[in-house]
Design an enzyme around this catalytic site. Structure first.
Site, PDB file in Angstrom:
ATOM      1  N   SER A  82       0.744  -1.446   0.106  1.00 29.55           N
ATOM      2  CA  SER A  82      -0.010  -0.171   0.098  1.00 29.55           C
ATOM      3  C   SER A  82       0.966   1.255   0.028  1.00 29.55           C
ATOM      4  O   SER A  82       0.330   2.092  -0.584  1.00 29.55           O
ATOM      5  CB  SER A  82      -0.845  -0.081   1.146  1.00 29.55           C
ATOM      6  N   GLU A 106      -3.472  -3.804  -6.894  1.00 29.90           N
ATOM      7  CA  GLU A 106      -3.443  -2.449  -7.292  1.00 29.90           C
ATOM      8  C   GLU A 106      -4.316  -1.410  -6.610  1.00 29.90           C
ATOM      9  O   GLU A 106      -4.991  -0.474  -7.235  1.00 29.90           O
ATOM     10  CB  GLU A 106      -4.074  -2.617  -8.830  1.00 29.90           C
ATOM     11  N   ILE A 158       3.747 -10.796  -7.746  1.00 28.52           N
ATOM     12  CA  ILE A 158       3.750 -10.242  -8.949  1.00 28.52           C
ATOM     13  C   ILE A 158       3.164 -11.018 -10.070  1.00 28.52           C
ATOM     14  O   ILE A 158       3.383 -12.284 -10.271  1.00 28.52           O
ATOM     15  CB  ILE A 158       5.437 -10.284  -9.708  1.00 28.52           C
ATOM     16  N   GLY A 210     -28.037 -21.042  -2.944  1.00 29.34           N
ATOM     17  CA  GLY A 210     -28.119 -21.873  -1.807  1.00 29.34           C
ATOM     18  C   GLY A 210     -26.868 -22.635  -1.719  1.00 29.34           C
ATOM     19  O   GLY A 210     -25.830 -22.452  -2.044  1.00 29.34           O
TER      20      GLY A 210
END
Length: 386
Positions: free
Chosen positions: A131, A365, A156, A340
């Protein structure tokens, strides 16, 4: 921007037929074996699917952003392994070269990528740079006419089978954040580069993902994308702004597929003397899902058209990826509910596989939470807030 409606319609019809006639019957096998048959990959090569977004002068189809997302929505109405096999070439694996490569670099690599001879991958993420994408620790030290790369990349996509890596590395010692980063093309045959074993994952069988290791990897200075140091982060953002719209489209296709499967099931499954699709609580799930798919598709097409007009789409791309990936997860959950027990059991439906496959969309991403922060930052900046 659609350049030739008849030509695009023919391409969309070809994709639709390939997905339904060739790919759907293979999905269970690929999920079991974790490998896409080579004859299918060859067929994708012959059809030109690897070169969708690569310019025509380099052997690709040169699709506009709008054309690309429309094709992606058709291709992704299947197990994720299909779009992942070609997706890095039509997105993050080639886009850095398309956006910022020198003419010599484009001539050297893009035609082979367009033909599917080379599979590309973006090597950005690291163990401590996820991040916080600017926390890149991989280094590239200049030594004469070469750079020496050292570091580890993680998560990757297509790394175990890639022939080319777009690698983001720090070329300026002592820098932090997005300064001092540069982008390189590294061929997998280069001494000192090695892909790890494919991970065992929750889903997306047939789409290999692994670490990539650079150990005193000696790369020619001619492989520095654009021939300029220190602009790697700007290159990555160009890649990601387009790819986030592409990925949003690739989230929308599976949602369409799952809803189609669920609706078909509710018309055939009977309880209390009638199809379960007659029950209003199930109809509400159909309505919610169809509405959200329509909203995602509309957002993506509008953003794609804006990019084709040359507008800044950083905010729109982030919103598309955030909304479409979350939408797909909600549709997957409703589809399991509409099926279900059969939605939970792989022997009775493909829904449990789709449910596992699409969970990753909200993570890569940019996680949904990172996109929320990015969207807020861009909106507040536009309002003049500090």
């Amino acid at each position: 921007m659609i350049r030739d409606t008849a030509r695009l319609d023919a391409l969309l019809a070809d994709i639709r037929a390939f997905v339904r006639e060739r790919w759907h019957p293979l999905e269970d096998r690929i999920d079991r074996e974790g490998v896409i048959p080579e004859e299918v990959v060859d067929e994708l090569r012959r059809k030109g699917y690897f070169g969708w977004s690569i310019p025509e002068q380099y052997g690709g189809l040169g699709l506009t952003t709008e054309e690309l997302v429309l094709c992606a929505m058709e291709l992704s109405q299947a197990s994720v392994a299909l779009r992942a096999r070609v997706g890095t070439n039509t997105g993050i694996g080639s886009e850095a070269l398309v956006a910022d490569g020198t003419e010599e670099q484009k001539q050297r690599w893009l035609p082979r990528m367009a033909r599917g001879e080379f599979t590309g991958a973006l090597a950005l993420t690291e163990p401590d740079a996820g991040s916080e994408a600017t926390n890149v620790q991989t280094t590239a030290r200049r030594e004469g006419d070469h750079y020496i790369l050292n570091g580890t990349k993680r998560f990757i996509t297509n790394a175990p089978l890639a022939d080319l890596y777009t690698v983001i590395a720090r070329t300026e010692e002592g820098t932090r954040g997005n300064t001092g980063l540069s982008a390189f093309i590294v061929e997998r045959t280069t001494p000192g580069v090695r892909a790890g074993d494919a991970y065992r994952k929750m889903g997306q069988a047939g789409s290999p993902v692994s670490d990539v290791y650079f150990e005193n990897c000696r790369v020619s200075a001619a492989n520095l994308i654009g021939g300029k140091e220190g602009v790697g982060f700007q290159t990555v953002m160009k890649v990601l702004n387009k790819q986030r719209m592409h990925l949003a489209a690739l989230c929308t296709g599976p949602a369409i597929r799952m809803l189609d499967l669920a609706i078909d099931h509710t018309q055939k499954r009977t309880q209390f003397g009638q199809p379960v699709g007659n029950f209003q609580l199930l109809q509400a799930m159909v309505a919610d899902s169809q509405t959200e798919i329509y909203a995602a598709r509309s957002m993506i097409l509008e953003a794609a058209r804006a990019r084709d007009r040359g507008e800044d789409v950083a905010l729109a791309a982030s919103m598309c990826k955030f909304f479409a990936s979350e939408m797909c997860g909600r549709v997957a959950d409703r589809a399991v509910q509409m099926f279900g027990g059969s939605g939970y059991v792989a022997d009775f439906s493909p829904i449990e596989r789709y449910y596992r496959d699409v969970r990753l969309f909200r993570l890569y991403e940019g996680t949904s939470q990172i996109h929320q922060l990015n969207i807020a930052k861009l909106v507040l900046r536009g309002k003049g807030a500090s």
